[in-house]
Design a protein around this motif. Structure first.
Motif, PDB file in Angstrom:
ATOM      1  N   LYS A   1       0.851  -1.189   0.000  1.00 20.52           N
ATOM      2  CA  LYS A   1       0.000   0.000   0.000  1.00 20.52           C
ATOM      3  C   LYS A   1       0.883   1.234   0.000  1.00 20.52           C
ATOM      4  O   LYS A   1       1.815   1.341   0.782  1.00 20.52           O
ATOM      5  CB  LYS A   1      -0.884   0.023   1.236  1.00 20.52           C
ATOM      6  CG  LYS A   1      -1.984  -1.000   1.242  1.00 20.52           C
ATOM      7  CD  LYS A   1      -3.140  -0.612   0.374  1.00 20.52           C
ATOM      8  CE  LYS A   1      -4.026   0.375   1.094  1.00 20.52           C
ATOM      9  NZ  LYS A   1      -5.204   0.757   0.351  1.00 20.52           N
ATOM     10  N   LEU A   2       0.594   2.146  -0.899  1.00 22.19           N
ATOM     11  CA  LEU A   2       1.246   3.452  -0.947  1.00 22.19           C
ATOM     12  C   LEU A   2       0.122   4.477  -0.882  1.00 22.19           C
ATOM     13  O   LEU A   2      -0.415   4.885  -1.911  1.00 22.19           O
ATOM     14  CB  LEU A   2       2.064   3.608  -2.232  1.00 22.19           C
ATOM     15  CG  LEU A   2       3.186   2.589  -2.444  1.00 22.19           C
ATOM     16  CD1 LEU A   2       3.768   2.712  -3.832  1.00 22.19           C
ATOM     17  CD2 LEU A   2       4.255   2.778  -1.399  1.00 22.19           C
TER      18      LEU A   2
ATOM     19  N   TYR B   1      -3.105   3.748  -2.913  1.00 21.45           N
ATOM     20  CA  TYR B   1      -2.729   2.933  -4.064  1.00 21.45           C
ATOM     21  C   TYR B   1      -2.085   1.617  -3.628  1.00 21.45           C
ATOM     22  O   TYR B   1      -1.470   1.541  -2.572  1.00 21.45           O
ATOM     23  CB  TYR B   1      -1.744   3.690  -4.961  1.00 21.45           C
ATOM     24  CG  TYR B   1      -2.287   5.005  -5.433  1.00 21.45           C
ATOM     25  CD1 TYR B   1      -3.242   5.061  -6.436  1.00 21.45           C
ATOM     26  CD2 TYR B   1      -1.873   6.190  -4.850  1.00 21.45           C
ATOM     27  CE1 TYR B   1      -3.766   6.274  -6.856  1.00 21.45           C
ATOM     28  CE2 TYR B   1      -2.381   7.407  -5.265  1.00 21.45           C
ATOM     29  CZ  TYR B   1      -3.330   7.448  -6.268  1.00 21.45           C
ATOM     30  OH  TYR B   1      -3.848   8.640  -6.679  1.00 21.45           O
TER      31      TYR B   1
ATOM     32  N   ARG C   1       0.604  -1.319  -5.075  1.00 21.70           N
ATOM     33  CA  ARG C   1       1.615  -1.607  -6.102  1.00 21.70           C
ATOM     34  C   ARG C   1       2.163  -3.003  -5.859  1.00 21.70           C
ATOM     35  O   ARG C   1       2.133  -3.518  -4.742  1.00 21.70           O
ATOM     36  CB  ARG C   1       2.757  -0.580  -6.061  1.00 21.70           C
ATOM     37  CG  ARG C   1       2.313   0.839  -6.379  1.00 21.70           C
ATOM     38  CD  ARG C   1       1.860   0.935  -7.832  1.00 21.70           C
ATOM     39  NE  ARG C   1       1.503   2.288  -8.207  1.00 21.70           N
ATOM     40  CZ  ARG C   1       0.269   2.751  -8.285  1.00 21.70           C
ATOM     41  NH1 ARG C   1      -0.742   1.960  -7.977  1.00 21.70           N
ATOM     42  NH2 ARG C   1       0.026   3.989  -8.667  1.00 21.70           N
TER      43      ARG C   1
END
Length: 71
Positions: free
Chosen positions: A46-47, A50, A52
């Motif tokens: 998790k960013l 978002y 990835r």
């Protein structure tokens, strides 16, 4: 679906849409497997809001899942 670069490396970081295009599944499928609500569980990071994926980690999970199902 998102266009994929011609050559991908295992260290490449992919979006949900890029993983979906690479695996030829829907983005919803990728999200469900990243949320660990369905197997195989895709290792995402998790960013913020978002998610990835490192290509090599996803590739490893898919290969292990395939070998397990084939046995």
């Amino acid at each position: 679906m998102a266009a994929m670069p011609a050559e991908l490396k295992d260290d490449d970081i992919l979006t949900v849409e890029e993983v979906a295009a690479w695996l030829r599944v829907s983005p919803a499928w990728v999200r469900a497997h990243a949320n660990k609500s369905r197997a195989p569980f895709l290792p995402g990071m998790k960013l913020g809001k978002y998610v990835r994926f490192r290509r090599g980690a996803v590739k490893e999970v898919i290969e292990k899942w395939h070998k397990m199902r084939a046995a």
